[in-house]
Write a protein that holds these residues in place. Sequence first.
Motif, short mmCIF file in Angstrom:
data_model
loop_
_atom_site.label_atom_id
_atom_site.label_comp_id
_atom_site.label_asym_id
_atom_site.label_seq_id
_atom_site.Cartn_x
_atom_site.Cartn_y
_atom_site.Cartn_z
N LEU A 1 0.84 -1.35 -0.16
CA LEU A 1 -0.30 0.04 0.37
C LEU A 1 1.09 0.86 -0.39
CD1 LEU A 1 -2.87 -1.21 2.23
CD2 LEU A 1 -3.47 -0.51 -0.04
N VAL A 2 1.96 0.97 0.88
CA VAL A 2 2.91 2.76 0.39
C VAL A 2 3.47 2.66 -0.10
CG1 VAL A 2 5.62 2.78 2.02
CG2 VAL A 2 3.36 2.29 3.32
N LEU A 3 3.61 1.84 -1.15
CA LEU A 3 4.65 1.59 -2.94
C LEU A 3 3.47 2.07 -3.46
CD1 LEU A 3 6.85 -1.50 -2.52
CD2 LEU A 3 7.78 0.72 -2.07
N LEU A 4 2.70 2.02 -3.22
CA LEU A 4 1.51 1.84 -4.41
C LEU A 4 1.15 3.70 -3.76
CD1 LEU A 4 -0.40 1.35 -6.63
CD2 LEU A 4 -1.83 0.40 -4.94
N GLN A 5 0.84 4.09 -2.98
CA GLN A 5 1.07 5.49 -2.78
C GLN A 5 1.71 6.45 -3.43
OE1 GLN A 5 -2.08 7.12 -0.82
NE2 GLN A 5 -0.99 8.63 -1.69
N LEU A 6 3.62 5.88 -2.86
CA LEU A 6 3.77 6.42 -3.17
C LEU A 6 3.99 7.06 -4.25
CD1 LEU A 6 6.85 5.39 -0.70
CD2 LEU A 6 5.95 7.43 -1.31
N ILE A 7 4.05 5.52 -5.59
CA ILE A 7 3.36 5.56 -7.20
C ILE A 7 2.83 6.44 -7.28
CG2 ILE A 7 3.40 4.16 -8.95
CD1 ILE A 7 4.89 1.62 -7.29
N ALA A 8 1.78 6.61 -7.07
CA ALA A 8 0.57 7.21 -6.86
C ALA A 8 0.84 8.53 -7.16
CB ALA A 8 -0.89 7.76 -6.02
#
Length: 180
Positions: A40-47
């Motif tokens: 979730l953290v990586l996906l948010q950072l990518i977002a």
Amino acid sequence: MHPFGHHHGHHGERCIRRGEGDGFGGGRGHRVFGQGGLRLVLLQLIADKPSHGYELIKAVEDRLHGTYSPSPGVVYPTLTWLEELGYTTVEDSEGARKRYAITDAGQAYLSEHREAVDELLARFNRHGPGRHERPPEIARAIENFKLALRMRLSQGPLSKTQVHALVDVLDAAAKQVERL
């Protein structure tokens, strides 16, 4: 596939919260973030900003002020997993370097898990600079002390005199710290 891998029901979400009181930094990725939390953290950072794997590792490290850095052995398989599920896409590829961008499905996944994402980001902020930050010099000194103690204890049993001397050193150090 379930968003938290092979776990079902409430277990995955419970694991995200599991680490709240455990010091947050250090350890392995799943201890810091809980099962599925790093995803979730990586996906948010990518977002927030399309990024390469190395940039994402540095972003996590920066947000946690150097207290934790996820290993490439954890980050890259997670990025592959996000891509395979269609949550990210490779926007740009320079040789082996892939820059990941979020997809509409990834945005939907983040929205579904907004509460968990917000909690993880709040934990980032709680462990940021401020009154509870441990200066790196102190962290190093504590680790140095623990190593010295482990090495001494591994050399064999201590005599009563050595035990009392060590206890005196520890108690004196504690008193000095309390008086600072």
